[in-house]
Design a protein around this motif. Structure first.
Motif, PDB file in Angstrom:
ATOM      1  N   ALA A 270       0.926  -1.021   0.005  1.00 16.96           N
ATOM      2  CA  ALA A 270       0.100   0.604   0.161  1.00 16.96           C
ATOM      3  C   ALA A 270       0.805   0.941  -0.166  1.00 16.96           C
ATOM      4  CB  ALA A 270      -1.191  -0.145   1.222  1.00 16.96           C
ATOM      5  N   ALA A 271       0.186   2.390  -1.132  1.00 14.19           N
ATOM      6  CA  ALA A 271       1.399   3.800  -0.555  1.00 14.19           C
ATOM      7  C   ALA A 271       1.170   3.998   1.019  1.00 14.19           C
ATOM      8  CB  ALA A 271       0.595   4.868  -1.333  1.00 14.19           C
ATOM      9  N   LEU A 272       0.134   4.005   1.564  1.00 15.07           N
ATOM     10  CA  LEU A 272       0.384   4.630   2.449  1.00 15.07           C
ATOM     11  C   LEU A 272      -0.336   2.977   3.638  1.00 15.07           C
ATOM     12  CD1 LEU A 272      -1.795   8.500   2.360  1.00 15.07           C
ATOM     13  CD2 LEU A 272       0.422   7.149   2.855  1.00 15.07           C
ATOM     14  N   PRO A 273       0.545   2.472   4.755  1.00 17.72           N
ATOM     15  CA  PRO A 273      -0.463   2.037   5.318  1.00 17.72           C
ATOM     16  C   PRO A 273      -1.679   1.833   6.019  1.00 17.72           C
ATOM     17  CG  PRO A 273       2.263   2.261   6.332  1.00 17.72           C
ATOM     18  CD  PRO A 273       1.464   3.181   5.041  1.00 17.72           C
ATOM     19  N   ALA A 274      -2.219   2.883   6.099  1.00 21.41           N
ATOM     20  CA  ALA A 274      -3.684   3.088   6.472  1.00 21.41           C
ATOM     21  C   ALA A 274      -4.519   2.990   5.787  1.00 21.41           C
ATOM     22  CB  ALA A 274      -3.321   4.642   7.674  1.00 21.41           C
ATOM     23  N   GLN A 275      -4.068   2.887   4.636  1.00 17.90           N
ATOM     24  CA  GLN A 275      -5.054   2.805   3.515  1.00 17.90           C
ATOM     25  C   GLN A 275      -4.708   1.541   2.784  1.00 17.90           C
ATOM     26  OE1 GLN A 275      -4.020   5.414  -0.019  1.00 17.90           O
ATOM     27  NE2 GLN A 275      -4.590   7.089   1.700  1.00 17.90           N
ATOM     28  N   ALA A 276      -4.432   0.322   3.477  1.00 16.91           N
ATOM     29  CA  ALA A 276      -3.984  -1.210   3.121  1.00 16.91           C
ATOM     30  C   ALA A 276      -5.188  -2.116   3.317  1.00 16.91           C
ATOM     31  CB  ALA A 276      -2.886  -1.648   3.950  1.00 16.91           C
ATOM     32  N   ARG A 277      -6.149  -2.553   2.485  1.00 17.58           N
ATOM     33  CA  ARG A 277      -6.910  -3.522   2.394  1.00 17.58           C
ATOM     34  C   ARG A 277      -6.475  -4.891   3.722  1.00 17.58           C
ATOM     35  NH1 ARG A 277      -9.827  -7.243  -0.940  1.00 17.58           N
ATOM     36  NH2 ARG A 277     -10.907  -8.572   0.121  1.00 17.58           N
ATOM     37  N   MET A 278      -5.244  -5.514   4.036  1.00 18.49           N
ATOM     38  CA  MET A 278      -4.246  -5.975   3.874  1.00 18.49           C
ATOM     39  C   MET A 278      -3.848  -6.008   5.356  1.00 18.49           C
ATOM     40  SD  MET A 278      -6.501  -8.954   3.782  1.00 18.49           S
ATOM     41  CE  MET A 278      -7.424  -9.822   1.403  1.00 18.49           C
ATOM     42  N   GLN A 279      -4.211  -6.274   6.229  1.00 19.66           N
ATOM     43  CA  GLN A 279      -3.440  -5.404   7.553  1.00 19.66           C
ATOM     44  C   GLN A 279      -2.207  -7.386   8.089  1.00 19.66           C
ATOM     45  OE1 GLN A 279      -2.533  -2.889   8.493  1.00 19.66           O
ATOM     46  NE2 GLN A 279      -4.216  -1.106   7.298  1.00 19.66           N
ATOM     47  N   ALA A 280      -1.198  -6.640   7.981  1.00 19.95           N
ATOM     48  CA  ALA A 280      -0.349  -8.570   8.571  1.00 19.95           C
ATOM     49  C   ALA A 280       0.960  -7.984   9.982  1.00 19.95           C
ATOM     50  CB  ALA A 280       0.378  -8.991   7.170  1.00 19.95           C
ATOM     51  N   ASP A 281       0.719  -9.072  10.473  1.00 19.02           N
ATOM     52  CA  ASP A 281       1.193  -9.084  11.489  1.00 19.02           C
ATOM     53  C   ASP A 281       2.690 -10.609  12.548  1.00 19.02           C
ATOM     54  OD1 ASP A 281       0.051 -10.178  14.356  1.00 19.02           O
ATOM     55  OD2 ASP A 281      -1.559  -8.628  13.107  1.00 19.02           O
ATOM     56  N   MET A 282       3.392 -10.240  12.489  1.00 18.81           N
ATOM     57  CA  MET A 282       4.103 -11.470  12.636  1.00 18.81           C
ATOM     58  C   MET A 282       4.659 -11.219  14.033  1.00 18.81           C
ATOM     59  SD  MET A 282       7.519 -10.332  10.405  1.00 18.81           S
ATOM     60  CE  MET A 282       8.277 -11.689  10.912  1.00 18.81           C
ATOM     61  N   ALA A 283       4.862 -12.191  15.130  1.00 19.97           N
ATOM     62  CA  ALA A 283       5.490 -12.127  15.967  1.00 19.97           C
ATOM     63  C   ALA A 283       6.192 -13.484  15.879  1.00 19.97           C
ATOM     64  CB  ALA A 283       4.575 -12.565  17.508  1.00 19.97           C
ATOM     65  N   VAL A 284       7.692 -13.473  16.671  1.00 18.84           N
ATOM     66  CA  VAL A 284       8.472 -14.254  17.180  1.00 18.84           C
ATOM     67  C   VAL A 284       8.451 -15.072  18.766  1.00 18.84           C
ATOM     68  CG1 VAL A 284      10.705 -14.824  16.373  1.00 18.84           C
ATOM     69  CG2 VAL A 284       9.768 -13.299  15.693  1.00 18.84           C
ATOM     70  N   ASN A 285       8.559 -16.714  18.508  1.00 16.95           N
ATOM     71  CA  ASN A 285       8.914 -16.565  20.402  1.00 16.95           C
ATOM     72  C   ASN A 285      10.638 -17.386  20.343  1.00 16.95           C
ATOM     73  OD1 ASN A 285       8.172 -17.220  22.852  1.00 16.95           O
ATOM     74  ND2 ASN A 285       7.066 -19.145  22.044  1.00 16.95           N
ATOM     75  N   VAL A 286      10.850 -17.393  21.435  1.00 17.41           N
ATOM     76  CA  VAL A 286      12.285 -18.006  21.331  1.00 17.41           C
ATOM     77  C   VAL A 286      12.236 -18.904  22.703  1.00 17.41           C
ATOM     78  CG1 VAL A 286      14.762 -17.445  21.339  1.00 17.41           C
ATOM     79  CG2 VAL A 286      13.024 -16.655  19.375  1.00 17.41           C
ATOM     80  N   LYS A 287      12.720 -19.709  22.719  1.00 17.14           N
ATOM     81  CA  LYS A 287      13.331 -20.745  23.709  1.00 17.14           C
ATOM     82  C   LYS A 287      14.326 -21.393  23.719  1.00 17.14           C
ATOM     83  CE  LYS A 287       8.537 -21.802  25.391  1.00 17.14           C
ATOM     84  NZ  LYS A 287       7.073 -22.141  25.668  1.00 17.14           N
ATOM     85  N   ARG A 288      15.373 -21.621  24.196  1.00 18.37           N
ATOM     86  CA  ARG A 288      15.953 -22.223  24.817  1.00 18.37           C
ATOM     87  C   ARG A 288      16.778 -22.733  25.853  1.00 18.37           C
ATOM     88  NH1 ARG A 288      18.098 -17.215  21.879  1.00 18.37           N
ATOM     89  NH2 ARG A 288      18.729 -17.611  19.808  1.00 18.37           N
ATOM     90  N   GLU A 289      16.846 -24.015  26.148  1.00 19.95           N
ATOM     91  CA  GLU A 289      16.686 -25.045  27.287  1.00 19.95           C
ATOM     92  C   GLU A 289      17.990 -26.195  27.052  1.00 19.95           C
ATOM     93  OE1 GLU A 289      12.540 -25.404  27.916  1.00 19.95           O
ATOM     94  OE2 GLU A 289      12.865 -26.991  26.629  1.00 19.95           O
ATOM     95  N   LEU A 290      18.217 -27.166  28.006  1.00 18.09           N
ATOM     96  CA  LEU A 290      18.553 -27.760  27.780  1.00 18.09           C
ATOM     97  C   LEU A 290      17.707 -29.157  28.088  1.00 18.09           C
ATOM     98  CD1 LEU A 290      21.456 -27.671  30.672  1.00 18.09           C
ATOM     99  CD2 LEU A 290      21.510 -27.419  28.106  1.00 18.09           C
ATOM    100  N   ARG A 291      17.688 -30.491  27.802  1.00 21.13           N
ATOM    101  CA  ARG A 291      16.937 -31.256  27.714  1.00 21.13           C
ATOM    102  C   ARG A 291      17.522 -32.853  27.778  1.00 21.13           C
ATOM    103  NH1 ARG A 291      12.010 -30.361  22.781  1.00 21.13           N
ATOM    104  NH2 ARG A 291      10.828 -28.832  23.730  1.00 21.13           N
ATOM    105  N   GLN A 292      17.053 -33.685  28.583  1.00 21.48           N
ATOM    106  CA  GLN A 292      17.630 -35.049  28.670  1.00 21.48           C
ATOM    107  C   GLN A 292      17.069 -35.641  27.955  1.00 21.48           C
ATOM    108  OE1 GLN A 292      17.257 -35.923  33.320  1.00 21.48           O
ATOM    109  NE2 GLN A 292      18.975 -35.654  33.736  1.00 21.48           N
ATOM    110  N   PHE A 293      17.730 -37.102  27.556  1.00 24.13           N
ATOM    111  CA  PHE A 293      17.327 -37.809  26.335  1.00 24.13           C
ATOM    112  C   PHE A 293      18.178 -38.741  26.290  1.00 24.13           C
ATOM    113  CE2 PHE A 293      17.666 -33.929  24.033  1.00 24.13           C
ATOM    114  CZ  PHE A 293      16.282 -33.881  23.283  1.00 24.13           C
ATOM    115  N   SER A 294      17.837 -40.436  26.362  1.00 22.12           N
ATOM    116  CA  SER A 294      18.011 -41.647  25.922  1.00 22.12           C
ATOM    117  C   SER A 294      18.746 -42.273  24.907  1.00 22.12           C
ATOM    118  CB  SER A 294      17.047 -42.526  26.033  1.00 22.12           C
ATOM    119  OG  SER A 294      17.600 -44.115  26.676  1.00 22.12           O
ATOM    120  N   VAL A 295      20.404 -41.998  25.061  1.00 26.95           N
ATOM    121  CA  VAL A 295      20.631 -42.893  23.748  1.00 26.95           C
ATOM    122  C   VAL A 295      21.418 -44.038  23.633  1.00 26.95           C
ATOM    123  CG1 VAL A 295      21.737 -39.847  23.872  1.00 26.95           C
ATOM    124  CG2 VAL A 295      23.375 -41.395  24.746  1.00 26.95           C
TER     125      VAL A 295
END
Length: 249
Positions: free
Chosen positions: A91-116
Motif C-alpha cells: 500500500a502507498a500508505l499503511p493506513a489505506q491498506a486492505r490487508m493488515q499483516a502482523d508477525m510475532a517471534v517466540n524463542v526458547k532455549r533450554e537443556l533437555r535430557q535424552f536417552s541414547v
C-alpha cells in the motif's frame, strides 16, 4: 518450489543440523542426514477477491528475544516478499491498506535430557579377545572409557556391541513464527478488521541462530498458501542448499 534465493540460503550454523538429535513429536531432523524440518499449521477464511489487494506489514514483535531495528525490518521484509508472491501489492500508505499483516517471534532455549544407546567396540573375530588401546587405562572388558554412543562401526576389524541406554543432556532451541492477516474490507462499522489468515511455523532441534532459521519459518508459513484449515504438516529442507525437499510420490 525452486531453490531459495540468496537471502534464504542457510548460514553455517544450519549445516550442523546434519548430525542433530531427533526431537520426537514436534519437529526433527528427517531420516536423511542432510535435511531438517519445520512444522506448520494454518487456519484461514481467505477471500476470493484478494488478488491484487493492497497490504501493510505491522512492526514485528518478539517474545524471549530482543529484536534489533535492522533485524526486525529484515523479518518484516521477508513477510512483505511472501505477500507479494501471493499477488498482493504494498500500500502507498499503511493506513489505506486492505490487508493488515502482523508477525510475532517466540524463542526458547533450554537443556533437555535424552536417552541414547551406548556401544562398545569388539573384534570381528568374536568375543574371545577385547581391543586394546595403547596408553588407555584398562579395567577389564567394561571399561567405560571405551564406550561410544553413535552406533557407527569402528575402524579396522571392530564391530559394535550394544550395552544399553545412557541419559545425556543436550541444548535444544525452539523457534516459533506466527503470522496473521486481517481484511479491512470485511470490517463492520466500529469493529476491528476480522482475521482471514493465521499460521504458526515451528523449529525445534539443534542450536542454531534465529537469523539462520527465520527464512525457513517464513517460507513454511506460506507453503501451499492459504492452506487447509487445521492441517499440521512438516516441511523438509536441504540443509546445504536451502531448497525445499519434494516428497516422493
Amino acid at each position: 518450489m525452486t531453490q531459495i534465493s540468496s537471502p534464504f540460503r542457510p548460514r553455517r550454523g544450519l549445516r550442523t543440523l546434519a548430525s542433530a538429535l531427533l526431537v520426537a513429536g514436534v519437529t526433527a531432523l528427517a531420516g536423511c542426514a542432510s535435511t531438517f524440518t519445520t512444522k506448520v499449521s494454518n487456519f484461514n477464511q481467505w477471500p476470493a477477491d484478494a488478488a491484487g489487494a493492497s497490504f501493510a506489514v505491522q512492526p514485528a514483535t518478539g517474545e524471549g528475544v530482543a529484536l534489533g531495528e535492522l533485524e526486525r525490518k529484515t523479518y518484516e521484509g521477508y513477510l512483505a516478499q511472501n505477500l507479494q508472491k501471493q499477488g498482493m501489492v504494498p500500500a502507498a500508505l499503511p493506513a489505506q491498506a486492505r490487508m493488515q499483516a502482523d508477525m510475532a517471534v517466540n524463542v526458547k532455549r533450554e537443556l533437555r535430557q535424552f536417552s541414547v544407546p551406548v556401544y562398545r567396540h569388539i573384534p570381528w573375530g568374536g568375543f574371545g579377545t577385547w581391543p586394546y588401546y595403547p596408553g588407555a587405562a584398562w579395567n577389564g572388558p567394561w571399561n567405560p572409557g571405551d564406550y561410544y554412543e553413535d552406533g557407527a562401526f569402528g575402524m579396522g576389524g571392530m564391530m559394535p556391541m550394544y550395552l544399553g541406554e545412557q541419559i545425556v543432556t543436550r541444548p535444544v532451541h525452539y523457534y516459533q513464527l506466527r503470522v496473521r492477516i486481517a481484511d479491512r474490507a470485511q470490517a463492520l462499522k466500529g469493529q476491528p478488521a476480522p482475521r482471514v489468515f493465521e499460521s504458526t511455523a515451528e523449529y525445534v532441534g539443534n542450536p542454531v541462530e534465529l537469523p539462520s532459521v527465520m527464512p525457513y519459518l517464513m517460507e513454511s508459513v506460506f507453503d501451499r498458501f492459504p492452506g487447509t484449515n487445521g492441517q499440521v504438516r512438516t516441511i523438509e529442507f536441504d540443509s546445504d542448499t536451502g531448497a525445499k525437499v519434494v516428497p516422493k510420490p
